[in-house]
Scaffold this motif. Structure first.
Motif, PDB file in Angstrom:
ATOM      1  N   ASP A   1      37.616   4.327  46.842  1.00 55.71           N
ATOM      2  CA  ASP A   1      37.760   3.079  46.085  1.00 55.71           C
ATOM      3  C   ASP A   1      37.472   3.346  44.607  1.00 55.71           C
ATOM      4  O   ASP A   1      36.320   3.435  44.194  1.00 55.71           O
ATOM      5  N   HIS A   2      38.547   3.519  43.824  1.00 62.36           N
ATOM      6  CA  HIS A   2      38.438   3.741  42.376  1.00 62.36           C
ATOM      7  C   HIS A   2      37.495   4.911  42.055  1.00 62.36           C
ATOM      8  O   HIS A   2      36.585   4.792  41.232  1.00 62.36           O
ATOM      9  N   VAL A   3      37.734   6.046  42.725  1.00 61.08           N
ATOM     10  CA  VAL A   3      36.849   7.209  42.590  1.00 61.08           C
ATOM     11  C   VAL A   3      37.332   8.111  41.461  1.00 61.08           C
ATOM     12  O   VAL A   3      38.504   8.514  41.419  1.00 61.08           O
ATOM     13  N   SER A   4      36.420   8.451  40.572  1.00 61.34           N
ATOM     14  CA  SER A   4      36.695   9.399  39.487  1.00 61.34           C
ATOM     15  C   SER A   4      35.587  10.438  39.444  1.00 61.34           C
ATOM     16  O   SER A   4      34.434  10.160  39.788  1.00 61.34           O
ATOM     17  N   LYS A   5      35.968  11.647  39.017  1.00 53.53           N
ATOM     18  CA  LYS A   5      34.986  12.714  38.804  1.00 53.53           C
ATOM     19  C   LYS A   5      35.223  13.323  37.439  1.00 53.53           C
ATOM     20  O   LYS A   5      36.311  13.847  37.150  1.00 53.53           O
ATOM     21  N   LEU A   6      34.201  13.245  36.585  1.00 55.28           N
ATOM     22  CA  LEU A   6      34.281  13.769  35.230  1.00 55.28           C
ATOM     23  C   LEU A   6      33.311  14.926  35.053  1.00 55.28           C
ATOM     24  O   LEU A   6      32.193  14.901  35.587  1.00 55.28           O
ATOM     25  N   TYR A   7      33.762  15.926  34.295  1.00 48.06           N
ATOM     26  CA  TYR A   7      32.906  16.999  33.826  1.00 48.06           C
ATOM     27  C   TYR A   7      32.952  16.936  32.300  1.00 48.06           C
ATOM     28  O   TYR A   7      33.898  17.430  31.677  1.00 48.06           O
ATOM     29  N   GLY A   8      31.949  16.297  31.717  1.00 47.40           N
ATOM     30  CA  GLY A   8      32.029  16.026  30.292  1.00 47.40           C
ATOM     31  C   GLY A   8      33.180  15.063  30.024  1.00 47.40           C
ATOM     32  O   GLY A   8      33.256  13.987  30.625  1.00 47.40           O
ATOM     33  N   GLU A   9      34.096  15.474  29.179  1.00 51.76           N
ATOM     34  CA  GLU A   9      35.262  14.636  28.895  1.00 51.76           C
ATOM     35  C   GLU A   9      36.449  14.955  29.800  1.00 51.76           C
ATOM     36  O   GLU A   9      37.448  14.239  29.794  1.00 51.76           O
ATOM     37  N   PHE A  10      36.319  16.027  30.596  1.00 49.30           N
ATOM     38  CA  PHE A  10      37.421  16.407  31.480  1.00 49.30           C
ATOM     39  C   PHE A  10      37.375  15.594  32.765  1.00 49.30           C
ATOM     40  O   PHE A  10      36.351  15.545  33.449  1.00 49.30           O
ATOM     41  N   GLU A  11      38.493  14.965  33.098  1.00 51.31           N
ATOM     42  CA  GLU A  11      38.581  14.123  34.281  1.00 51.31           C
ATOM     43  C   GLU A  11      39.277  14.913  35.397  1.00 51.31           C
ATOM     44  O   GLU A  11      40.492  15.047  35.415  1.00 51.31           O
ATOM     45  N   ALA A  12      38.485  15.462  36.322  1.00 54.38           N
ATOM     46  CA  ALA A  12      39.045  16.253  37.422  1.00 54.38           C
ATOM     47  C   ALA A  12      39.731  15.374  38.450  1.00 54.38           C
ATOM     48  O   ALA A  12      40.656  15.810  39.138  1.00 54.38           O
TER      49      ALA A  12
END
Length: 245
Positions: free
Chosen positions: A5-16
């Motif tokens: 459900d609206h899942v995001s994974k960020l590493y700093g500014e990078f959106e994996a």
């Protein structure tokens, strides 16, 4: 049922992984398709609690992953994208270790190990160090370990890589049987022919974004004049450079 459900994974500014909304049903084989770096392993790592989401929630049968991690992890069989783990254990030690973690009785674990070793031609390799195995044998050892407890959710990250044709055939048969019994199989691949053989539905990822969900027939009907490889490359691959550029 598994739901992102609206899942995001960020590493700093990078959106994996970017705002993933996806439901995977019980009784289906669902394939995550995409090039290297598309977000397949990130998605799987979030579901298996190897990493945690930056935003959004993951549910398994309406249980919130962040609140029920241990219970959900015991329902998951996981094959990682690399078999180069626990190299200083023998195969038997590794399998017994996993059986103990999942609470499988000694008798049941021995029966499962015996059956799976016979299937994957590993019976005479049980007391060898995993470090001594070829890549394909390590892959089989990891697969056997994952399947000993036989939980209802199988999560397999590029599981066929390095397997010989017989082992590949046998694993695909097990995946089909598991789904037919009403359970869930989620696996990643970048091989379209494998997806075509196995998947009830697929999700295509590109640069962390889910760009298609549906059956392969849905995909063909959307692009009726093109073959499957061309469709996939146009969706997920690099944009074609114009002539003369």
């Amino acid at each position: 049922m598994i739901r992102f459900d609206h899942v995001s994974k960020l590493y700093g500014e990078f959106e994996a992984l970017s705002d993933l909304n996806l439901t995977i049903n019980n009784g289906e084989i669902f394939g995550l398709i995409g090039h290297n770096g598309a977000g397949k392993t990130t998605t799987i790592s979030l579901l298996t609690s190897i990493i945690q989401a930056t935003y959004g929630e993951i549910y398994v049968d309406d249980l919130l992953l962040t609140q029920h991690r241990d219970a959900i992890k015991k329902r998951i069989a996981y094959v990682p994208d690399s078999p180069d783990i626990f190299l200083h254990l023998t195969a038997r030690e590794y399998w017994q270790f996993l059986a103990s973690i999942y609470g499988v009785s000694k008798d049941m674990a021995e029966q499962r190990i015996s059956d799976l070793c016979a299937l994957f031609d590993m019976t005479d390799k049980q007391d060898n160090l995993i470090d001594s195995f070829s890549h394909g044998m390590r892959q089989k050892a990891i697969i056997i370990g994952a399947l000993i407890p036989n939980p209802d959710i199988w999560i397999l990250d590029e599981p066929l890589t390095g397997l010989d044709p017989q082992a590949s055939f046998d694993l695909k048969h097990l995946m089909k049987e598991h789904a037919q019994a009403g359970h869930t199989v989620l696996f990643s691949t970048h091989v379209l022919s494998v997806a075509e053989q196995l998947c009830d539905r697929i999700g295509i990822l590109k640069k962390g974004q889910l760009i298609f969900v549906g059956t392969l027939d849905d995909l063909r009907q959307t692009y009726p004049d093109k073959d499957l490889e061309t469709i996939y490359l146009e969706l997920a691959g690099r944009q074609q450079e114009s002539a003369g550029s």
